[in-house]
Design a protein around this motif. Structure first.
Motif, short mmCIF file in Angstrom:
data_model
loop_
_atom_site.label_atom_id
_atom_site.label_comp_id
_atom_site.label_asym_id
_atom_site.label_seq_id
_atom_site.Cartn_x
_atom_site.Cartn_y
_atom_site.Cartn_z
N LEU A 8 0.81 -1.22 0.00
CA LEU A 8 0.00 0.00 0.00
C LEU A 8 0.85 1.27 0.00
O LEU A 8 0.48 2.26 -0.64
N ASP A 9 1.98 1.26 0.70
CA ASP A 9 2.83 2.46 0.73
C ASP A 9 3.37 2.78 -0.66
O ASP A 9 3.39 3.93 -1.08
N ALA A 10 3.78 1.75 -1.39
CA ALA A 10 4.26 1.96 -2.76
C ALA A 10 3.13 2.46 -3.66
O ALA A 10 3.34 3.32 -4.53
N LEU A 11 1.94 1.96 -3.44
CA LEU A 11 0.78 2.41 -4.21
C LEU A 11 0.49 3.88 -3.94
O LEU A 11 0.23 4.66 -4.86
N LYS A 12 0.56 4.28 -2.67
CA LYS A 12 0.33 5.68 -2.30
C LYS A 12 1.31 6.62 -3.00
O LYS A 12 0.96 7.75 -3.37
N GLN A 13 2.52 6.17 -3.21
CA GLN A 13 3.53 7.00 -3.87
C GLN A 13 3.21 7.27 -5.33
O GLN A 13 3.72 8.22 -5.91
N LEU A 14 2.34 6.48 -5.92
CA LEU A 14 1.95 6.67 -7.32
C LEU A 14 0.78 7.65 -7.49
O LEU A 14 0.43 7.97 -8.63
N ALA A 114 -5.54 8.96 -10.01
CA ALA A 114 -5.92 10.29 -9.52
C ALA A 114 -5.71 10.45 -8.02
O ALA A 114 -5.29 11.51 -7.56
N ALA A 115 -6.01 9.40 -7.24
CA ALA A 115 -5.91 9.52 -5.78
C ALA A 115 -5.78 8.15 -5.15
O ALA A 115 -6.27 7.15 -5.69
N VAL A 116 -5.11 8.14 -4.00
CA VAL A 116 -5.04 6.95 -3.14
C VAL A 116 -5.35 7.44 -1.74
O VAL A 116 -4.58 8.19 -1.15
N ASP A 117 -6.51 7.03 -1.22
CA ASP A 117 -6.98 7.51 0.08
C ASP A 117 -7.11 6.35 1.06
O ASP A 117 -7.57 5.26 0.70
N ASP A 118 -6.74 6.61 2.31
CA ASP A 118 -6.87 5.60 3.35
C ASP A 118 -8.33 5.28 3.64
O ASP A 118 -9.18 6.18 3.66
N VAL A 119 -8.62 3.99 3.81
CA VAL A 119 -9.91 3.50 4.30
C VAL A 119 -9.58 2.45 5.36
O VAL A 119 -8.45 1.94 5.39
N PRO A 120 -10.50 2.10 6.24
CA PRO A 120 -10.19 1.10 7.26
C PRO A 120 -9.66 -0.20 6.63
O PRO A 120 -10.31 -0.81 5.79
N GLY A 121 -8.45 -0.56 7.00
CA GLY A 121 -7.83 -1.80 6.54
C GLY A 121 -7.13 -1.73 5.19
O GLY A 121 -6.59 -2.73 4.73
N THR A 126 -8.62 5.93 -6.81
CA THR A 126 -9.45 6.58 -7.82
C THR A 126 -8.67 6.63 -9.12
O THR A 126 -7.56 7.18 -9.17
N ILE A 127 -9.24 6.05 -10.17
CA ILE A 127 -8.60 6.01 -11.48
C ILE A 127 -9.43 6.84 -12.45
O ILE A 127 -10.64 6.62 -12.60
N ASP A 128 -8.78 7.79 -13.12
CA ASP A 128 -9.40 8.51 -14.23
C ASP A 128 -9.02 7.76 -15.50
O ASP A 128 -7.83 7.62 -15.82
N GLY A 129 -10.01 7.24 -16.20
CA GLY A 129 -9.74 6.44 -17.39
C GLY A 129 -10.44 6.96 -18.62
O GLY A 129 -11.55 7.49 -18.54
N THR A 130 -9.77 6.79 -19.75
CA THR A 130 -10.35 7.11 -21.06
C THR A 130 -10.13 5.92 -21.97
O THR A 130 -8.98 5.52 -22.20
N ILE A 131 -11.22 5.33 -22.44
CA ILE A 131 -11.12 4.24 -23.40
C ILE A 131 -11.19 4.87 -24.79
O ILE A 131 -12.20 5.44 -25.18
#
Length: 151
Positions: A8-14, A114-121, A126-131
């Motif tokens: 999760l820490d590595a994910l937050k850095q992205l 777009a964002a990585v936010d803490d939730v319990p556990g 949040t991904i902004d996507g364009t197909i």
């Protein structure tokens, strides 16, 4: 090219980073018909190529929800998260279908974390996507997807 992160820490850095684009996939008439069979949506603009030639799009088109469903396999080409116990699709904040997808079209996903936010556990991503449609002037789908990753 898949970006792999561990934990999760590595994910937050992205957070805030561009994840790039997936490979192209072709939306065949067989895939459209299979989706119609799975969902029970056999509207002629999707499953009757002869009638669809004279319809508003000049050819059969993919269901909007088929285009949306392709987000997950396309997204997995862009980001792989290791070191978590569970990955869950949490929902969507926004979905639009600006352009139809004629049978035979090639699609790919361009995505931004777009964002990585803490939730319990864990975290909520949040991904902004364009197909995108190959050679298209408008995207097939614009979306904001929410996923949760638990430690």
């Amino acid at each position: 090219m898949t970006r792999t992160v561990n934990g999760l820490d590595a994910l937050k850095q992205l957070a805030g980073s561009d994840l790039g684009t997936s490979d192209w996939i072709t939306v065949t008439q067989d895939r459209i018909t299979g989706f119609a069979d799975a969902t029970g949506d056999h509207q002629w603009i999707h499953v009757d190529p002869e009638k669809a030639k004279d319809g508003p799009f000049g050819a059969p088109i993919a269901h909007g929800h088929l285009t949306l469903a392709l987000f997950i396999p396309l997204f997995t080409e862009l980001l792989d998260v290791h070191g978590v116990t569970t990955k869950v699709n949490y929902g969507l904040n926004k979905v639009r279908f600006p352009a139809p997808v004629p049978a035979g079209s090639r699609l790919r996903l361009a995505a931004r974390l777009a964002a990585v936010d803490d939730v319990p556990g864990g975290v909520q991503v949040t991904i902004d996507g364009t197909i995108e449609i190959a050679h298209g002037t408008k995207p097939a789908c614009v979306l904001q997807s929410l996923s949760r990753f638990y430690a």
